[in-house]
Write a protein that holds these residues in place. Structure first.
Motif, PDB file in Angstrom:
ATOM      1  N   LEU A   1       0.841  -1.204   0.000  1.00 44.57           N
ATOM      2  CA  LEU A   1       0.000   0.000   0.000  1.00 44.57           C
ATOM      3  C   LEU A   1       0.871   1.247   0.000  1.00 44.57           C
ATOM      4  CD1 LEU A   1      -2.754   1.427   0.230  1.00 44.57           C
ATOM      5  CD2 LEU A   1      -2.575   1.157   2.728  1.00 44.57           C
ATOM      6  N   GLY A   2       0.651   2.109  -0.970  1.00 41.60           N
ATOM      7  CA  GLY A   2       1.327   3.400  -1.029  1.00 41.60           C
ATOM      8  C   GLY A   2       0.292   4.485  -1.256  1.00 41.60           C
ATOM      9  N   PHE A   3       0.764   5.726  -1.493  1.00 43.26           N
ATOM     10  CA  PHE A   3      -0.167   6.838  -1.680  1.00 43.26           C
ATOM     11  C   PHE A   3       0.340   7.767  -2.768  1.00 43.26           C
ATOM     12  CE2 PHE A   3      -0.919   5.269   2.546  1.00 43.26           C
ATOM     13  CZ  PHE A   3      -2.302   5.254   2.631  1.00 43.26           C
ATOM     14  N   GLU A   4      -0.606   8.280  -3.536  1.00 41.92           N
ATOM     15  CA  GLU A   4      -0.323   9.310  -4.530  1.00 41.92           C
ATOM     16  C   GLU A   4      -0.837  10.651  -4.011  1.00 41.92           C
ATOM     17  OE1 GLU A   4      -1.355   9.394  -9.108  1.00 41.92           O
ATOM     18  OE2 GLU A   4      -2.955  10.333  -7.925  1.00 41.92           O
ATOM     19  N   PHE A   5       0.009  11.649  -4.058  1.00 38.06           N
ATOM     20  CA  PHE A   5      -0.346  13.007  -3.656  1.00 38.06           C
ATOM     21  C   PHE A   5      -0.380  13.862  -4.926  1.00 38.06           C
ATOM     22  CE2 PHE A   5       1.245  11.011   0.044  1.00 38.06           C
ATOM     23  CZ  PHE A   5       0.792  11.697   1.165  1.00 38.06           C
ATOM     24  N   LYS A   6      -1.538  14.395  -5.249  1.00 35.23           N
ATOM     25  CA  LYS A   6      -1.656  15.228  -6.446  1.00 35.23           C
ATOM     26  C   LYS A   6      -1.916  16.673  -6.045  1.00 35.23           C
ATOM     27  CE  LYS A   6      -5.304  15.084  -9.207  1.00 35.23           C
ATOM     28  NZ  LYS A   6      -6.241  14.635 -10.266  1.00 35.23           N
ATOM     29  N   LEU A   7      -0.992  17.551  -6.410  1.00 28.92           N
ATOM     30  CA  LEU A   7      -1.132  18.985  -6.196  1.00 28.92           C
ATOM     31  C   LEU A   7      -1.673  19.610  -7.476  1.00 28.92           C
ATOM     32  CD1 LEU A   7       2.276  19.561  -4.422  1.00 28.92           C
ATOM     33  CD2 LEU A   7       0.044  19.895  -3.342  1.00 28.92           C
ATOM     34  N   THR A   8      -2.675  20.481  -7.346  1.00 25.79           N
ATOM     35  CA  THR A   8      -3.304  21.091  -8.519  1.00 25.79           C
ATOM     36  C   THR A   8      -3.432  22.595  -8.337  1.00 25.79           C
ATOM     37  OG1 THR A   8      -4.630  19.076  -8.807  1.00 25.79           O
ATOM     38  CG2 THR A   8      -5.304  21.017 -10.058  1.00 25.79           C
ATOM     39  N   ARG A   9      -3.038  23.330  -9.381  1.00 27.61           N
ATOM     40  CA  ARG A   9      -3.297  24.775  -9.401  1.00 27.61           C
ATOM     41  C   ARG A   9      -4.768  24.999  -9.727  1.00 27.61           C
ATOM     42  NH1 ARG A   9      -1.369  27.811 -13.200  1.00 27.61           N
ATOM     43  NH2 ARG A   9      -0.525  26.185 -14.544  1.00 27.61           N
ATOM     44  N   THR A  10      -5.428  25.841  -8.951  1.00 26.05           N
ATOM     45  CA  THR A  10      -6.825  26.186  -9.183  1.00 26.05           C
ATOM     46  C   THR A  10      -6.915  27.685  -9.493  1.00 26.05           C
ATOM     47  OG1 THR A  10      -7.398  26.850  -6.923  1.00 26.05           O
ATOM     48  CG2 THR A  10      -7.382  24.477  -7.403  1.00 26.05           C
ATOM     49  N   PRO A  11      -8.079  28.169  -9.917  1.00 23.76           N
ATOM     50  CA  PRO A  11      -8.216  29.621 -10.137  1.00 23.76           C
ATOM     51  C   PRO A  11      -7.925  30.452  -8.902  1.00 23.76           C
ATOM     52  CG  PRO A  11     -10.021  28.434 -11.186  1.00 23.76           C
ATOM     53  CD  PRO A  11      -9.270  27.420 -10.373  1.00 23.76           C
ATOM     54  N   ASP A  12      -8.028  29.826  -7.704  1.00 25.12           N
ATOM     55  CA  ASP A  12      -7.765  30.556  -6.458  1.00 25.12           C
ATOM     56  C   ASP A  12      -6.289  30.509  -6.036  1.00 25.12           C
ATOM     57  OD1 ASP A  12     -10.487  31.118  -6.195  1.00 25.12           O
ATOM     58  OD2 ASP A  12     -10.855  29.226  -5.148  1.00 25.12           O
ATOM     59  N   SER A  13      -5.491  29.713  -6.725  1.00 23.99           N
ATOM     60  CA  SER A  13      -4.082  29.572  -6.340  1.00 23.99           C
ATOM     61  C   SER A  13      -3.300  30.832  -6.704  1.00 23.99           C
ATOM     62  CB  SER A  13      -3.461  28.361  -7.038  1.00 23.99           C
ATOM     63  OG  SER A  13      -4.143  27.174  -6.696  1.00 23.99           O
ATOM     64  N   ILE A  14      -2.493  31.300  -5.759  1.00 24.12           N
ATOM     65  CA  ILE A  14      -1.711  32.531  -5.950  1.00 24.12           C
ATOM     66  C   ILE A  14      -0.290  32.287  -5.466  1.00 24.12           C
ATOM     67  CG2 ILE A  14      -1.503  34.991  -5.365  1.00 24.12           C
ATOM     68  CD1 ILE A  14      -4.487  34.962  -4.690  1.00 24.12           C
ATOM     69  N   GLY A  15       0.662  32.828  -6.176  1.00 26.50           N
ATOM     70  CA  GLY A  15       2.052  32.714  -5.763  1.00 26.50           C
ATOM     71  C   GLY A  15       2.750  34.058  -5.728  1.00 26.50           C
ATOM     72  N   TYR A  16       3.690  34.189  -4.816  1.00 27.38           N
ATOM     73  CA  TYR A  16       4.519  35.386  -4.716  1.00 27.38           C
ATOM     74  C   TYR A  16       5.980  34.952  -4.625  1.00 27.38           C
ATOM     75  CZ  TYR A  16       0.296  38.052  -3.513  1.00 27.38           C
ATOM     76  OH  TYR A  16      -0.939  38.640  -3.518  1.00 27.38           O
ATOM     77  N   GLU A  17       6.862  35.741  -5.210  1.00 31.15           N
ATOM     78  CA  GLU A  17       8.285  35.465  -5.128  1.00 31.15           C
ATOM     79  C   GLU A  17       9.013  36.687  -4.593  1.00 31.15           C
ATOM     80  OE1 GLU A  17      12.008  33.770  -7.835  1.00 31.15           O
ATOM     81  OE2 GLU A  17      10.247  34.635  -8.813  1.00 31.15           O
TER      82      GLU A  17
END
Length: 421
Positions: A360-376
């Motif tokens: 048994l293992g696990f898959e982690f899926k990260l998804t960008r949505t319209p609400d996702s925001i990034g700053y650098e």
């Protein structure tokens, strides 16, 4: 006449009930919390100085609790001296399960010790085993000792309570007690009185706290606990970093790395092996702020003008990790994904063939949505990432992993997976 008497009696009853309910509400808190993810370095002046300042500034009295430590006298002495170097008038509170020659139950009820704590400007809890803290400060029936009541009075009156590692774990009403590994926690779940226990709850009953978060991949173990106990909000803090929580429940990240906000308000899960959809993750870097009450997030001053443009991505290749629970891997993937032309990133977590439930293992899926925001940041080139979706699903690992040789005679790694139900 009779109706008027009834109305008056009802009004008096309502008033009495409302007054009693109001009296039962906890007193408003004027104090602050400094929740540290462990491994607080002696030279992390930003955190040490903030603790002293919140306790009252130079010569502030700070009670040091080394209750979690296996060597409380030694640990307490080091912390007292360190706080004194940063200007505090720190003192050691000798209440610890592991402290020889003393009775922690008697000391936790000592009115003189309680007065010293109550009159201090702050308290600092060392790392170690968090159950030693709750054992030392709670009575066998679960009620507060005199010293724990004094801590609450000091905090509600405007003092600061700081804690690192185990001292951070006690900040929420639920804490880890005797946890399994992160992957085993996903596989086997948690049980009250074993993996999870009752904390001291300084941050409130609505927020779950975890520590050593990114270095040890512990963000994943927060999920089953939060689902089991009904939390919709979790805050996880990394090492050598602090979350400073003010009386208005505004959180500021201070230190080396950062913190994760785990939001389950829109999440759903299913029976069987651990499976959860639509978790929202936000990574707060040094200087970022988060309001627990409103959910508002504010980037640090060096990032405020660095909002990322989705039309101008930096990364342009598929994003994948074979060890999502590795040191800071989840944040690295989040940072790349928010500045990428990709919509999603995949991470896996697989165990050894000798581990519990090895298939048994696990898959982690990260998804960008319209609400996702990034700053650098233009200064440090570090990212802040807000409102990214996370889905976790079980996968079946087909073994053996090494099962073919290429045309050149080289053994290649092959992991065959199948989505779980």
């Amino acid at each position: 006449m009779f109706r008027n008497i009834v109305r008056i009696a009802l009004a008096v009853a309502v008033f009495i009930f409302a007054s009693a309910a109001q009296a039962a509400e906890p007193a408003a808190t004027k104090g602050s919390l400094v929740i540290i993810g462990g491994n607080l370095r002696p030279d992390n002046a930003a955190v040490w100085e903030r603790i002293v300042r919140l306790a009252g500034g130079k010569n502030a009295r700070i009670a040091v609790f080394a209750s979690a430590s296996a060597t409380p006298e030694r640990t307490g002495k080091i912390l007292v001296n360190r706080l004194k170097l940063y200007g505090a008038d720190a003192f050691f509170v000798p209440i610890a399960v592991k402290m020889s020659g003393t009775d922690y139950r008697t000391l936790s009820e000592d009115p003189i010790v309680a007065d010293q704590v109550r009159e201090a400007g702050g308290a600092f809890f060392a790392g170690g085993d968090q159950e030693r803290i709750t054992t030392a400060l709670r009575r066998p029936d679960g009620s507060n000792s005199r010293v724990l009541d004094a801590l609450w009075e000091m905090y509600r009156g405007g003092g600061v309570i700081a804690g690192t590692s185990a001292g951070a774990a006690i900040m929420s009403s639920t804490m880890f007690g005797e946890p399994k590994t992160v992957l085993a926690t996903l596989k086997l779940g948690v049980e009250d009185g074993r993996e999870i226990a009752q904390g001291l709850g300084f941050v409130g009953d609505d927020v779950f706290i975890d520590q050593h978060l990114l270095v040890r991949g512990r963000f994943a173990r927060m999920l089953p606990v939060m689902l089991a106990k009904g939390y919709t909000l979790g805050l996880g803090i990394d090492e050598n970093t602090a979350m400073v929580v003010n009386p208005a429940r505004e959180v500021e990240v201070v230190g080396y790395k950062g913190a994760l906000v785990v939001d389950l308000s829109q999440a759903s899960s299913s029976d069987g092996p651990f499976n959860v959809s639509n978790v929202r993750l936000s990574y707060l870097d040094n200087g970022d702020r988060f309001n627990i009450s409103t959910g508002a997030i504010t980037p640090s001053a060096d990032k405020i003008d660095g909002k990322l443009d989705p039309a101008k991505p930096y990364y342009r290749e598929p994003l994948f990790s074979a060890d999502i629970l590795g040191n800071s891997t989840v944040v690295d993937l989040m940072s790349k994904l928010i500045d990428s032309d990709q919509r999603e990133a995949i991470g896996l977590s697989l165990g050894s063939s000798a581990a519990v439930q090895p298939d048994l293992g696990f898959e982690f899926k990260l998804t960008r949505t319209p609400d996702s925001i990034g700053y650098e940041s233009a200064v440090t080139e570090s990212y802040s990432v807000y409102n990214m979706r996370l889905d976790v699903r079980p996968i079946e690992v087909r073994r053996p992993l090494y099962q073919y040789v290429d045309g050149a005679g080289t053994e290649r790694l092959h992991v065959a997976t199948m989505a779980g139900n």
